[in-house]
Design a protein around this motif. Structure first.
Motif, PDB file in Angstrom:
ATOM      1  N   PRO A  53       0.767  -1.142   0.005  1.00 14.91           N
ATOM      2  CA  PRO A  53      -0.077   0.074  -0.093  1.00 14.91           C
ATOM      3  C   PRO A  53       0.979   1.206  -0.057  1.00 14.91           C
ATOM      4  O   PRO A  53       2.068   1.328   0.449  1.00 14.91           O
ATOM      5  CB  PRO A  53      -0.907  -0.049   1.348  1.00 14.91           C
ATOM      6  CG  PRO A  53      -0.844  -1.617   1.766  1.00 14.91           C
ATOM      7  CD  PRO A  53       0.585  -2.092   1.167  1.00 14.91           C
ATOM      8  N   ASN A  82       1.026   5.918  -1.240  1.00 16.90           N
ATOM      9  CA  ASN A  82       0.561   7.098  -1.857  1.00 16.90           C
ATOM     10  C   ASN A  82       1.512   7.750  -2.676  1.00 16.90           C
ATOM     11  O   ASN A  82       2.515   7.517  -2.473  1.00 16.90           O
ATOM     12  CB  ASN A  82      -0.103   8.295  -0.676  1.00 16.90           C
ATOM     13  CG  ASN A  82      -1.074   7.461   0.147  1.00 16.90           C
ATOM     14  OD1 ASN A  82      -0.966   6.882   1.108  1.00 16.90           O
ATOM     15  ND2 ASN A  82      -2.020   8.285  -0.084  1.00 16.90           N
ATOM     16  N   ASP A 105      -7.509   4.749  -3.727  1.00 19.53           N
ATOM     17  CA  ASP A 105      -8.109   6.078  -3.485  1.00 19.53           C
ATOM     18  C   ASP A 105      -7.983   6.939  -4.860  1.00 19.53           C
ATOM     19  O   ASP A 105      -6.869   7.054  -5.277  1.00 19.53           O
ATOM     20  CB  ASP A 105      -7.368   6.550  -2.580  1.00 19.53           C
ATOM     21  CG  ASP A 105      -7.349   8.166  -2.306  1.00 19.53           C
ATOM     22  OD1 ASP A 105      -8.324   8.640  -2.617  1.00 19.53           O
ATOM     23  OD2 ASP A 105      -6.556   8.574  -1.512  1.00 19.53           O
ATOM     24  N   SER A 126      -4.819  13.325  -2.415  1.00 21.31           N
ATOM     25  CA  SER A 126      -3.740  12.315  -2.702  1.00 21.31           C
ATOM     26  C   SER A 126      -4.406  10.993  -3.710  1.00 21.31           C
ATOM     27  O   SER A 126      -5.686  11.273  -4.076  1.00 21.31           O
ATOM     28  CB  SER A 126      -3.030  11.486  -1.419  1.00 21.31           C
ATOM     29  OG  SER A 126      -1.856  10.653  -1.885  1.00 21.31           O
ATOM     30  N   TRP A 152      -4.229   2.231  -1.248  1.00 22.04           N
ATOM     31  CA  TRP A 152      -3.779   2.654   0.148  1.00 22.04           C
ATOM     32  C   TRP A 152      -3.978   1.709   1.118  1.00 22.04           C
ATOM     33  O   TRP A 152      -3.444   1.551   2.242  1.00 22.04           O
ATOM     34  CB  TRP A 152      -4.672   4.023   0.331  1.00 22.04           C
ATOM     35  CG  TRP A 152      -6.188   3.751   0.702  1.00 22.04           C
ATOM     36  CD1 TRP A 152      -7.102   3.523  -0.256  1.00 22.04           C
ATOM     37  CD2 TRP A 152      -6.771   3.709   1.970  1.00 22.04           C
ATOM     38  NE1 TRP A 152      -8.223   3.209   0.374  1.00 22.04           N
ATOM     39  CE2 TRP A 152      -8.131   3.361   1.879  1.00 22.04           C
ATOM     40  CE3 TRP A 152      -6.178   3.652   3.324  1.00 22.04           C
ATOM     41  CZ2 TRP A 152      -9.114   3.374   2.823  1.00 22.04           C
ATOM     42  CZ3 TRP A 152      -7.238   3.529   4.321  1.00 22.04           C
ATOM     43  CH2 TRP A 152      -8.593   3.520   4.195  1.00 22.04           C
ATOM     44  N   ARG A 153      -4.487   0.404   0.717  1.00 20.72           N
ATOM     45  CA  ARG A 153      -4.656  -0.672   1.669  1.00 20.72           C
ATOM     46  C   ARG A 153      -4.287  -2.170   0.646  1.00 20.72           C
ATOM     47  O   ARG A 153      -3.993  -1.802  -0.554  1.00 20.72           O
ATOM     48  CB  ARG A 153      -6.142  -0.780   2.032  1.00 20.72           C
ATOM     49  CG  ARG A 153      -6.465  -0.019   3.227  1.00 20.72           C
ATOM     50  CD  ARG A 153      -7.790  -0.272   3.826  1.00 20.72           C
ATOM     51  NE  ARG A 153      -7.915   0.424   5.067  1.00 20.72           N
ATOM     52  CZ  ARG A 153      -9.000   0.722   5.808  1.00 20.72           C
ATOM     53  NH1 ARG A 153     -10.284   0.228   5.096  1.00 20.72           N
ATOM     54  NH2 ARG A 153      -8.922   1.070   7.004  1.00 20.72           N
ATOM     55  N   PHE A 205      -1.582  10.874   4.581  1.00 23.90           N
ATOM     56  CA  PHE A 205      -1.583   9.855   3.696  1.00 23.90           C
ATOM     57  C   PHE A 205      -1.817   8.615   4.294  1.00 23.90           C
ATOM     58  O   PHE A 205      -1.099   7.663   5.031  1.00 23.90           O
ATOM     59  CB  PHE A 205      -0.054   9.962   3.126  1.00 23.90           C
ATOM     60  CG  PHE A 205       0.400  11.201   2.673  1.00 23.90           C
ATOM     61  CD1 PHE A 205      -0.143  11.445   1.476  1.00 23.90           C
ATOM     62  CD2 PHE A 205       1.455  11.746   3.262  1.00 23.90           C
ATOM     63  CE1 PHE A 205       0.447  12.663   0.736  1.00 23.90           C
ATOM     64  CE2 PHE A 205       1.575  12.986   2.790  1.00 23.90           C
ATOM     65  CZ  PHE A 205       1.455  13.485   1.408  1.00 23.90           C
ATOM     66  N   HIS A 206      -3.033   7.875   4.015  1.00 23.16           N
ATOM     67  CA  HIS A 206      -3.589   6.728   4.648  1.00 23.16           C
ATOM     68  C   HIS A 206      -2.953   5.824   4.562  1.00 23.16           C
ATOM     69  O   HIS A 206      -3.297   4.808   5.230  1.00 23.16           O
ATOM     70  CB  HIS A 206      -5.268   6.833   4.292  1.00 23.16           C
ATOM     71  CG  HIS A 206      -6.058   8.051   4.880  1.00 23.16           C
ATOM     72  ND1 HIS A 206      -6.302   7.839   6.148  1.00 23.16           N
ATOM     73  CD2 HIS A 206      -6.735   9.203   4.255  1.00 23.16           C
ATOM     74  CE1 HIS A 206      -6.885   9.135   6.701  1.00 23.16           C
ATOM     75  NE2 HIS A 206      -7.082   9.700   5.476  1.00 23.16           N
ATOM     76  N   SER A 207      -2.427   5.312   3.556  1.00 25.69           N
ATOM     77  CA  SER A 207      -1.664   4.295   3.487  1.00 25.69           C
ATOM     78  C   SER A 207      -0.564   4.001   4.852  1.00 25.69           C
ATOM     79  O   SER A 207      -0.148   2.823   4.977  1.00 25.69           O
ATOM     80  CB  SER A 207      -0.617   4.144   2.024  1.00 25.69           C
ATOM     81  OG  SER A 207       0.410   4.988   2.138  1.00 25.69           O
TER      82      SER A 207
END
Length: 808
Positions: free
Chosen positions: A55, A57, A112, A197, A201-202, A365-367
């Motif tokens: 994962p 961004n 994303d 972004s 991400w997962r 940055f959710h990753s």
């Protein structure tokens, strides 16, 4: 069967103008939806291709490759806006599994946001929701060298093609969020930087989906509980099992569904013949181990297995955990003229006092969320929280978050991912996307006993009412009043649902949303013991907070040294707050523009004014300023929590804002992005201990009540003393003002004594209490911590042992 993708990924980044060269000059993302896979985007002149982390961004990949500077340093975050037109092409290869490809799918836990997935040059899926997983069926694979290409379209440009009518609205910088199912805070908030972004991400993997017969859905929920009078952790219970399965057989003759659960010595089991491909049945549990949140009881969890059988042979099975518990919300819309009303949670028919934090994005940055989660949860738990509100500007947390809350007794209030906006409820594309999202999220999370409430959004009801003079009734918001309500009625009717927070129903709307039983206590953000905070009538506060400056060591990680002090560009030794905050401070407050006049340009000034409310001294360095600010924040949080706890059960809970920052910034968070706590964190830990002694606001006679608050389930006997530390050389040498013994019933609140503080309103009092087992606890109190002298206050904190500063 799950197969991890082990081959490396590459990432090609193309500006939109270069992407058009791959699509015969098409500028419309919609018209390009059915075009074949772009041919070799990496070969386009001007394209940038780098190794990709999945994962991940894309900005983080560009930073690792040395193509952009650290986004979190100085004002660099502002420059990311220049990348909002980028198309992203993630590419990898894989070999077909040697044991066949029947039922093989490519599973994305999160993309994303708007994307097309190509397999061997053919479009296999289109995705348009960041929050939910996507399964891509795989067919006609080659034995080796199959190519996956994920084309992620620039979210801002997709939003440009989705019209928003005048009746919808949002913050200036957030209009694009209205039609995209993407983390609202990523467009910029006062608690998070703007980072629109993109990325995978997962995690992503290959897996084989079982052929029929197979279980599609399993939901085991608590139907009824009867806690024992002798021990509330035990009792009788009735569960209900819902199941749905697929079969190629014409009839369901010979099919059975069995369930079995184990928690310690408690066991239940049942097995039923089925007459249709879905159904439900009751399972009695006469000797159940019940689940409660922290302080209220035990966190008993059952390991459960549900099995689908055909002619006695197991065809499929699901394994998971449950807690046997009922969750209820006892609520009135508003508070009456006598201050009466209600907003309290009950678990297994027992009222529970809630203390906890709002949960905001763990990272811009959710990753990176997953790697930050364990430490964030530790901080939440060790602060004494038995509740957490998952705020609507965020993503939905993954299973490990809810597993932790199940195990540690932390109730979860879950907002759906909408906030501070008037969404276009008429947009059929948005409605269908949200409905699909809600189905996915609800089915994923509904087994968790910690999940106690669904809320439709954050503050959208208030935004509906802000269209003065055209005040609009939030009841017209059919996304929360109809769509989400109907999904929950069908899929999870076992929990309370609040359409918004705060919820403005018809009664509250008629009163202008004044005096709601649950509220967000922000107000003027002035002196934390001012009239607004002292007199706020709500029974439950689901947001409240106060600014605290990060420590100097943390600040130096992202503020250039030449901008660190004075904070203001015209600051002097006599007046360090003259002029405008330096650019890096503006960027990290957080502001999308480098001025004080934009929507979120106020926070440095706010933090400074809060320091001035508490201290008369002018700080002479960043070290002193940061200490003053952290002291002010710590005292504010302490007061907010103790005000609610000393009014238990008139007050029933407080969820403050917030435990941890999602990027390096100036904020209300009590722990910096780098996990270094501010002073307030230690103050909160003491204020949220299960047994607390604290003073409430003055009574009508001007005297102050000393309360003993007990959140445990057994009565406690406390021996206490209160001393005045003003001018004292040690705790024991300080004058004794009060001493005694008090008995506090289980889950109770007792006034131990009353004290006249005439002449001592600005003195630091030290409170010490000892329980029957000899455990000693301490706290402190200042009746009016306003315009204090800095040095005597700092000395008193050291005398108490409460000067828990880090990074100085």
């Amino acid at each position: 069967m799950k197969i991890n993708l082990t081959n490396p990924w590459s990432l090609t980044v193309l500006p939109h103008r270069l992407w058009r060269s791959l699509t015969a000059g098409c500028n419309d993302l919609t018209c390009a939806a059915d075009l074949p896979a772009p041919a070799a985007p990496a070969t386009v002149e001007g394209a940038v291709t780098v190794p990709a982390t999945v994962p991940g961004n894309f900005e983080l990949d560009l930073f690792r490759a040395g193509l952009i500077p650290d986004p979190f340093f100085g004002t660099n975050i502002i420059d990311l806006r220049k990348l909002e037109d980028r198309h992203l092409f993630y590419v990898t290869t894989f070999d077909a599994p040697p044991d066949g490809t029947d039922g093989l799918v490519l599973h994305f836990e999160g993309i994303d946001t708007v994307a097309k997935v190509y397999v061997n040059g053919e479009q296999a899926a289109a995705c348009d929701n960041m929050f939910i997983p996507w399964d891509v069926p795989l067919r006609n694979l080659r034995p080796t060298g199959n190519e996956i290409m994920v084309h992620i379209l620039p979210a801002m440009m997709v939003a440009q093609e989705r019209p928003v009518p005048p009746a919808a609205g949002a913050f200036d910088h957030s209009y694009a969020s209205l039609t995209l199912r993407k983390s609202p805070a990523s467009f910029g908030w006062d608690i998070l930087c703007r980072a629109v972004s993109g990325g995978i991400w997962r995690p992503v993997w290959l897996e084989t989906v079982k052929a029929v017969p197979a279980l599609d859905q399993v939901y085991l929920y608590t139907f009824a509980v009867d806690p024992s009078a002798e021990d509330r952790n035990r009792g009788g219970a009735m569960l209900d099992l819902y199941y749905a399965f697929r079969t190629a057989d014409e009839l369901t003759v010979g099919y059975e569904v069995a369930v079995e659960g184990q928690c310690g010595t408690s066991h239940f089991a049942a097995r039923r013949e089925v007459w249709h491909t879905c159904g439900n049945y009751h399972i009695p549990v006469p000797d159940a181990r019940l689940w409660y949140p922290k302080n209220a009881g035990e966190q008993n969890l059952y390991d459960v297995r549900v099995t689908l059988l055909r002619n006695g042979v197991v065809e499929d099975a699901r394994e998971f955990r449950i807690g046997i518990r009922l969750a209820e919300l006892d609520r009135t819309s508003c508070i009456d003229a006598d201050g009466k009303g209600e907003f309290r949670f009950l678990i297994n028919h027992k009222p529970v006092f809630l203390m906890g934090s709002n949960w905001v994005p763990l990272d811009a940055f959710h990753s990176r969320d997953a790697e930050r989660l364990p430490e964030a949860l530790r901080l939440l738990d060790e602060a004494g929280c038995n509740a957490v509100r998952c705020w609507g500007g965020n993503v939905y947390e993954d299973t490990p978050f809810f597993d932790f809350c199940d195990e540690h007794g932390i109730l979860v209030w879950q907002d759906f991912a909408m906030g501070c906006a008037l969404y276009p409820v008429w947009d059929e594309g948005l409605r269908e996307n949200l409905r699909r999202e809600a189905l996915s999220v609800v089915r994923k999370l509904r087994h968790h006993p910690s999940l106690c409430l669904w809320a439709g959004d954050n503050e959208c009801d208030l935004f509906w009412m802000m269209c003065y003079p055209f005040r609009r009734n939030p009841a017209e918001n059919t996304l929360t009043r109809e769509l989400l309500r109907d999904v929950l009625r069908a899929e999870d009717f076992t929990r309370p649902y609040l359409p918004s927070s705060p919820y403005v129903d018809e009664v509250a709307f008629a009163r202008g949303a004044q005096g709601t039983s649950e509220d967000h206590l922000w107000g003027p953000r002035d002196y934390f013991k001012g009239d607004f905070y002292r007199t706020a009538p709500c029974h439950f506060a689901s947001e409240t907070g106060y600014h605290g400056c990060p420590d100097p060591a943390s600040l130096r990680e992202y503020i250039p040294e030449d901008q660190l002090w004075p904070i203001y560009d015209e600051g002097t030794a006599e007046d360090p707050f003259r002029g405008t905050p330096n650019p890096a401070w503006l960027a990290h407050q957080t502001s999308m523009e480098l001025n004080e006049t934009n929507t979120f340009g106020y926070r440095i000034g706010l933090m400074t004014s809060q320091v001035r409310h508490m201290f008369r001294d002018v700080p002479d360095s960043i070290d002193t300023y940061a200490r003053m600010s952290q002291m002010s924040q710590a005292e504010a949080f302490k007061y907010f929590i103790e005000r609610f706890r000393t009014a238990k059960w008139n007050k029933t809970g407080i969820i403050w804002w917030n435990v941890l920052d999602g990027w390096q910034q100036v904020s209300d968070a009590v722990v910096n992005y780098n996990f270094r706590p501010k002073l307030a964190y230690s103050f909160i830990r003491r204020a949220q201990e299960p047994v607390l002694m604290a003073f409430s606001d003055p009574q009508q006679d001007g005297r102050y009540d000393l309360h003993a608050v007990n959140d445990t389930q057994t009565a406690v006997v406390l021996t206490y003393e209160v001393r005045d530390l003003c001018g004292a050389a040690s705790q024991d040498a300080a004058p004794l003002l009060l001493s005694g013994t008090v008995t506090v019933p289980a889950d109770g609140n007792t006034v131990a004594a009353r004290l006249d503080l005439t002449g001592r309103l600005d003195h630091v009092l030290h409170i010490r209490w000892t329980d029957a087992d000899g455990n000693t606890h301490t706290s402190h109190y200042i009746a009016e911590p306003k315009h204090l002298e800095y040095r005597p206050y700092a000395d008193a904190l050291r005398l108490c042992g409460f000067d828990c500063f880090a990074g100085f």
